[in-house]
Write an enzyme that holds these catalytic residues in place. Structure first.
Site, PDB file in Angstrom:
ATOM      1  N   LYS A 148      44.336 -45.048 -98.847  1.00  0.00           N
ATOM      2  CA  LYS A 148      44.713 -43.495 -98.874  1.00  0.00           C
ATOM      3  C   LYS A 148      46.221 -43.503 -99.438  1.00  0.00           C
ATOM      4  O   LYS A 148      46.663 -42.695-100.186  1.00  0.00           O
ATOM      5  CB  LYS A 148      44.793 -42.967 -97.512  1.00  0.00           C
ATOM      6  CG  LYS A 148      45.326 -41.609 -97.383  1.00  0.00           C
ATOM      7  CD  LYS A 148      45.400 -41.060 -96.059  1.00  0.00           C
ATOM      8  CE  LYS A 148      46.264 -41.354 -95.122  1.00  0.00           C
ATOM      9  NZ  LYS A 148      47.584 -40.428 -95.423  1.00  0.00           N
ATOM     10  N   ASN A 149      47.062 -44.229 -98.748  1.00  0.00           N
ATOM     11  CA  ASN A 149      48.563 -43.982 -99.269  1.00  0.00           C
ATOM     12  C   ASN A 149      48.811 -44.576-100.531  1.00  0.00           C
ATOM     13  O   ASN A 149      50.030 -44.394-100.852  1.00  0.00           O
ATOM     14  CB  ASN A 149      49.411 -44.778 -97.960  1.00  0.00           C
ATOM     15  CG  ASN A 149      49.148 -44.221 -96.749  1.00  0.00           C
ATOM     16  OD1 ASN A 149      48.957 -43.084 -96.604  1.00  0.00           O
ATOM     17  ND2 ASN A 149      49.640 -44.866 -95.773  1.00  0.00           N
ATOM     18  N   CYS A 195      53.286 -32.302 -90.130  1.00  0.00           N
ATOM     19  CA  CYS A 195      54.455 -32.367 -89.057  1.00  0.00           C
ATOM     20  C   CYS A 195      54.065 -33.027 -87.870  1.00  0.00           C
ATOM     21  O   CYS A 195      55.024 -33.004 -87.001  1.00  0.00           O
ATOM     22  CB  CYS A 195      55.219 -31.249 -89.184  1.00  0.00           C
ATOM     23  SG  CYS A 195      54.117 -29.834 -88.376  1.00  0.00           S
ATOM     24  N   ARG A 228      59.911 -34.085 -90.622  1.00  0.00           N
ATOM     25  CA  ARG A 228      59.671 -35.022 -91.691  1.00  0.00           C
ATOM     26  C   ARG A 228      60.400 -34.367 -92.925  1.00  0.00           C
ATOM     27  O   ARG A 228      59.995 -33.693 -93.716  1.00  0.00           O
ATOM     28  CB  ARG A 228      58.245 -35.300 -92.022  1.00  0.00           C
ATOM     29  CG  ARG A 228      57.486 -36.000 -90.854  1.00  0.00           C
ATOM     30  CD  ARG A 228      56.079 -36.274 -91.217  1.00  0.00           C
ATOM     31  NE  ARG A 228      55.868 -37.371 -91.976  1.00  0.00           N
ATOM     32  CZ  ARG A 228      54.654 -37.896 -92.312  1.00  0.00           C
ATOM     33  NH1 ARG A 228      53.434 -37.285 -91.663  1.00  0.00           N
ATOM     34  NH2 ARG A 228      54.369 -38.878 -93.136  1.00  0.00           N
ATOM     35  N   PRO A 229      61.850 -34.518 -93.037  1.00  0.00           N
ATOM     36  CA  PRO A 229      62.572 -33.919 -94.113  1.00  0.00           C
ATOM     37  C   PRO A 229      62.166 -34.391 -95.284  1.00  0.00           C
ATOM     38  O   PRO A 229      61.685 -35.287 -95.636  1.00  0.00           O
ATOM     39  CB  PRO A 229      63.902 -34.135 -93.505  1.00  0.00           C
ATOM     40  CG  PRO A 229      63.894 -35.335 -92.629  1.00  0.00           C
ATOM     41  CD  PRO A 229      62.537 -35.318 -92.123  1.00  0.00           C
ATOM     42  N   LEU A 287      66.126 -36.323 -99.053  1.00  0.00           N
ATOM     43  CA  LEU A 287      66.252 -37.460-100.017  1.00  0.00           C
ATOM     44  C   LEU A 287      65.464 -37.112-101.298  1.00  0.00           C
ATOM     45  O   LEU A 287      65.838 -37.542-102.232  1.00  0.00           O
ATOM     46  CB  LEU A 287      65.997 -38.742 -99.307  1.00  0.00           C
ATOM     47  CG  LEU A 287      66.728 -39.152 -98.128  1.00  0.00           C
ATOM     48  CD1 LEU A 287      65.923 -40.300 -97.393  1.00  0.00           C
ATOM     49  CD2 LEU A 287      67.888 -39.443 -98.240  1.00  0.00           C
ATOM     50  N   ASP A 328      52.594 -46.853 -89.402  1.00  0.00           N
ATOM     51  CA  ASP A 328      51.096 -46.705 -89.262  1.00  0.00           C
ATOM     52  C   ASP A 328      50.187 -47.447 -88.555  1.00  0.00           C
ATOM     53  O   ASP A 328      49.145 -47.157 -88.248  1.00  0.00           O
ATOM     54  CB  ASP A 328      50.508 -46.789 -91.004  1.00  0.00           C
ATOM     55  CG  ASP A 328      50.908 -45.265 -91.630  1.00  0.00           C
ATOM     56  OD1 ASP A 328      51.553 -44.386 -90.977  1.00  0.00           O
ATOM     57  OD2 ASP A 328      50.673 -45.416 -92.933  1.00  0.00           O
ATOM     58  N   ILE A 385      60.710 -45.475 -87.015  1.00  0.00           N
ATOM     59  CA  ILE A 385      60.485 -44.523 -88.395  1.00  0.00           C
ATOM     60  C   ILE A 385      60.319 -43.056 -88.072  1.00  0.00           C
ATOM     61  O   ILE A 385      61.025 -42.436 -88.454  1.00  0.00           O
ATOM     62  CB  ILE A 385      59.193 -45.205 -89.278  1.00  0.00           C
ATOM     63  CG1 ILE A 385      59.381 -46.547 -89.429  1.00  0.00           C
ATOM     64  CG2 ILE A 385      59.300 -44.287 -90.310  1.00  0.00           C
ATOM     65  CD1 ILE A 385      60.371 -47.104 -90.152  1.00  0.00           C
ATOM     66  N   ARG A 422      40.894 -37.895 -92.330  1.00  0.00           N
ATOM     67  CA  ARG A 422      42.019 -37.814 -93.443  1.00  0.00           C
ATOM     68  C   ARG A 422      42.241 -39.124 -94.052  1.00  0.00           C
ATOM     69  O   ARG A 422      42.548 -39.268 -95.286  1.00  0.00           O
ATOM     70  CB  ARG A 422      43.094 -37.319 -92.936  1.00  0.00           C
ATOM     71  CG  ARG A 422      43.291 -35.924 -92.462  1.00  0.00           C
ATOM     72  CD  ARG A 422      44.653 -35.439 -91.956  1.00  0.00           C
ATOM     73  NE  ARG A 422      45.462 -35.789 -92.757  1.00  0.00           N
ATOM     74  CZ  ARG A 422      46.832 -35.797 -92.699  1.00  0.00           C
ATOM     75  NH1 ARG A 422      47.336 -35.401 -91.532  1.00  0.00           N
ATOM     76  NH2 ARG A 422      47.765 -36.228 -93.515  1.00  0.00           N
TER      77      ARG A 422
HETATM   78  C1  UD1 Z   1      56.156 -42.942 -94.049  1.00  0.00           C
HETATM   79  C2  UD1 Z   1      56.104 -44.578 -93.938  1.00  0.00           C
HETATM   80  C3  UD1 Z   1      54.983 -44.826 -94.694  1.00  0.00           C
HETATM   81  C4  UD1 Z   1      53.605 -44.252 -93.953  1.00  0.00           C
HETATM   82  C5  UD1 Z   1      53.690 -42.880 -94.197  1.00  0.00           C
HETATM   83  C6  UD1 Z   1      52.428 -42.171 -93.486  1.00  0.00           C
HETATM   84  C7  UD1 Z   1      58.112 -45.958 -93.818  1.00  0.00           C
HETATM   85  C8  UD1 Z   1      59.406 -46.251 -94.362  1.00  0.00           C
HETATM   86  N1  UD1 Z   1      57.199 -44.811 -94.350  1.00  0.00           N
HETATM   87  O1  UD1 Z   1      56.159 -42.700 -95.290  1.00  0.00           O
HETATM   88  O2  UD1 Z   1      54.692 -46.245 -94.567  1.00  0.00           O
HETATM   89  O3  UD1 Z   1      52.468 -44.823 -94.930  1.00  0.00           O
HETATM   90  O4  UD1 Z   1      54.793 -42.462 -93.561  1.00  0.00           O
HETATM   91  O5  UD1 Z   1      52.391 -42.349 -92.004  1.00  0.00           O
HETATM   92  O6  UD1 Z   1      57.541 -46.532 -92.871  1.00  0.00           O
HETATM   93  N2  UD1 Z   1      63.302 -39.164 -94.244  1.00  0.00           N
HETATM   94  C9  UD1 Z   1      64.432 -38.346 -94.095  1.00  0.00           C
HETATM   95  N3  UD1 Z   1      64.580 -37.438 -95.270  1.00  0.00           N
HETATM   96  C10 UD1 Z   1      63.644 -37.717 -96.285  1.00  0.00           C
HETATM   97  C11 UD1 Z   1      62.740 -38.473 -96.317  1.00  0.00           C
HETATM   98  C12 UD1 Z   1      62.429 -39.002 -95.088  1.00  0.00           C
HETATM   99  O7  UD1 Z   1      65.450 -38.166 -93.328  1.00  0.00           O
HETATM  100  O8  UD1 Z   1      63.877 -36.753 -97.299  1.00  0.00           O
HETATM  101  C13 UD1 Z   1      63.115 -39.951 -93.181  1.00  0.00           C
HETATM  102  C14 UD1 Z   1      62.082 -39.437 -92.290  1.00  0.00           C
HETATM  103  O9  UD1 Z   1      62.389 -38.409 -91.231  1.00  0.00           O
HETATM  104  C15 UD1 Z   1      61.394 -40.656 -91.406  1.00  0.00           C
HETATM  105  C16 UD1 Z   1      61.804 -41.836 -92.405  1.00  0.00           C
HETATM  106  O10 UD1 Z   1      62.827 -41.317 -93.264  1.00  0.00           O
HETATM  107  O11 UD1 Z   1      62.147 -41.006 -90.625  1.00  0.00           O
HETATM  108  C17 UD1 Z   1      60.449 -42.296 -93.136  1.00  0.00           C
HETATM  109  O12 UD1 Z   1      60.516 -41.614 -94.418  1.00  0.00           O
HETATM  110  P1  UD1 Z   1      59.318 -42.102 -95.519  1.00  0.00           P
HETATM  111  O13 UD1 Z   1      59.369 -43.312 -95.854  1.00  0.00           O
HETATM  112  O14 UD1 Z   1      60.041 -40.985 -96.585  1.00  0.00           O
HETATM  113  O15 UD1 Z   1      58.066 -41.260 -94.835  1.00  0.00           O
HETATM  114  P2  UD1 Z   1      56.740 -41.288 -95.765  1.00  0.00           P
HETATM  115  O16 UD1 Z   1      56.945 -41.191 -97.441  1.00  0.00           O
HETATM  116  O17 UD1 Z   1      55.858 -40.089 -94.986  1.00  0.00           O
END
Ligand code: UD1
Length: 421
Positions: free
Chosen positions: A22-23, A116, A121-122, A125, A309, A331, A401
């Site tokens: 999925k990812n 959320c 989940r900001p 970045l 995950d 995370i 999902r």
């Molecule tokens: C994350 C997981 C990914 C997983 C997916 C679904 C990690 C590093 N990433 O990906 O493996 O498949 O969830 O569960 O394990 N963050 C910020 N600002 C941003 C983006 C992220 O502060 O703009 C922070 C988030 O709050 C969180 C962390 O970074 O603490 C993980 O972020 P990210 O890897 O971006 O999340 P996903 O892409 O959703």
């Protein structure tokens, strides 16, 4: 609301073939927007999140059709640059359309993404990186209005955290940006490599995926073409079925699963006493005949660390391990919502902040439980396979999902699992 009924205490044995990831499928579907003709995506799993992505693609003017295990996407006639709030809220991954649409059309309007349930989940970045590439992004009334009047230009983007989603968005926007983009402190997850491999097949120039430094040399917009591509195997679905076998003293072969992608999790299974090894084109696990033992500490980290995950799923597995295991969720802020449900089934778990302490119990018992999120729901299925009696899991839509019929996969391994509609 659909429910799953699982009758536990059955040893899970046998072989199953793993679904596509999925990812990986979701960012690749966004990437289709960058191409001007047909993409045939093989092993694309029939999940509700994949369906949500095809609804977005259709709303943008793409033609999508399913052909067996393939999804065929024709992006030649994209005519929309707007994604509705309703579609954006269906899944977190919808935000990855931002980089792709900027690359294809130079503009787009979309709202903040959904998903959320794991805490905040900001996307700061993502936005700051795209601004560095030349995008002008205004945030108004919950919408993101994005333009790049001077086009996108390659630059050095230094991520303060190796965000998977931000890395994907930058890669997509950079494929057709002018000049070279370097992502430093990039995410190294296998799904990033899969996206890079797909884009390369379409004519993009990307080096270094899987390392902390990814270099993308922009190509002419319009030169990205279609291709036939096979989505990588789903490593988290693989962990789910390995866990279900481990907790039931079972023995399984997960065909298609890749051991290298799962090294951190395989090490945990080994410490718990299981024999696990890569065999041919898959992973074999034989649970210990002495029962599982605790593993000290499991801390979630970006790849190659232990995946967030897999946290809930492996926690469910270790609820029956002798001794105490400490889980640290590094995370996400709020990723222990499965704990209360596991406790209902007889698990002994306490949490404080990002730490959960799991003291192994001799037996789990069936209960009526509620899937709190996708992986938390999968964790309940794992626990239910080992629990005495019949567990009923509600809110199965969240599990759908990410799993192509989890009940059928578990049933193939000998579990008595049914869906109640
Ligand atoms: C994350 C997981 C990914 C997983 C997916 C679904 C990690 C590093 N990433 O990906 O493996 O498949 O969830 O569960 O394990 N963050 C910020 N600002 C941003 C983006 C992220 O502060 O703009 C922070 C988030 O709050 C969180 C962390 O970074 O603490 C993980 O972020 P990210 O890897 O971006 O999340 P996903 O892409 O959703």
């Amino acid at each position: 609301m659909q429910r799953l009924k699982i009758e536990g205490s059955k040893r899970l044995c046998g072989e199953i073939e793993i679904q596509g990831a999925k990812n990986s499928a979701l960012p690749i579907l966004s990437a289709c927007v960058l191409t001007r003709d047909e993409v045939s995506l093989k092993r694309c799993p029939p999940l509700s999140d994949v369906y949500a992505a095809t609804r977005i693609l259709s709303a943008l003017g793409c033609k999508c059709k399913r052909n067996g295990d393939s999804l065929v996407i024709d992006s030649s006639s994209i005519d929309g640059a707007e994604i509705s709030d309703e579609l954006m809220r269906r899944m977190r991954s919808s935000i990855i359309f931002l980089g792709a649409l900027l690359g294809r059309l130079g503009e787009c309007t979309l709202s903040f993404p959904g998903g959320c349930e794991l805490g905040p989940r900001p996307i700061d970045l993502h936005l700051s990186a795209l601004r560095q590439l030349g995008a002008q992004i205004e945030e108004e009334h919950g919408s993101l209005i994005c333009r790049c009047p001077k086009g996108l230009r390659g630059t050095l983007v230094n991520l303060s955290f190796p965000s998977v989603g931000a890395t994907e968005n930058i890669m997509l926007a950079a494929c057709t940006a002018k000049g070279e983009t370097i992502i430093s402190n990039a995410a190294r997850e296998p799904e990033i490599c899969d996206l890079a491999n797909f884009l390369t097949e379409c004519g993009a120039r990307i080096k270094g995926a899987g390392t902390q430094r990814i270099v993308i040399e922009g190509v002419n917009a319009g030169s990205l073409h279609g291709c036939e591509y096979t989505v990588m195997p789903d490593r988290i679905a693989a962990v789910t079925y390995l866990s279900a076998a481990a907790i039931t003293d079972g023995e399984v072969f997960i065909k298609g699963a890749n051991g290298t992608d799962l090294e951190a999790v395989i090490n945990v299974f080994r410490q718990a006493g299981c024999s696990v090894y890569e065999y041919g084109e898959g992973i074999y696990l034989n649970s210990s005949d002495k029962g599982l033992k605790s593993v000290g500490m499991v801390r979630t980290q970006p790849y190659p660390g232990f995946p967030t995950d897999a946290q809930a799923i492996v926690m469910a597995c270790l609820t029956k391990a002798r001794g105490t295991t400490i889980f640290v969720e590094d995370i996400f802020e709020n990723r222990f919502r499965h704990v209360d449900e596991l406790v209902r089934m007889g698990a002994n778990i306490t949490t404080e902040g990002r730490v959960a302490v799991v003291s192994g119990v001799r037996r789990l018992s069936s209960a009526a439980v509620f899937a709190p999120d996708l992986r938390g729901g999968a964790a309940l299925c794992v626990a239910a396979c080992a629990a005495q009696g019949e567990t009923v899991i509600s809110n199965v839509e969240l599990i759908d999902r990410g799993y192509d019929s989890i009940e059928n996969a578990l049933a193939k391994l000998g579990a008595k699992a049914n869906r109640i509609k």
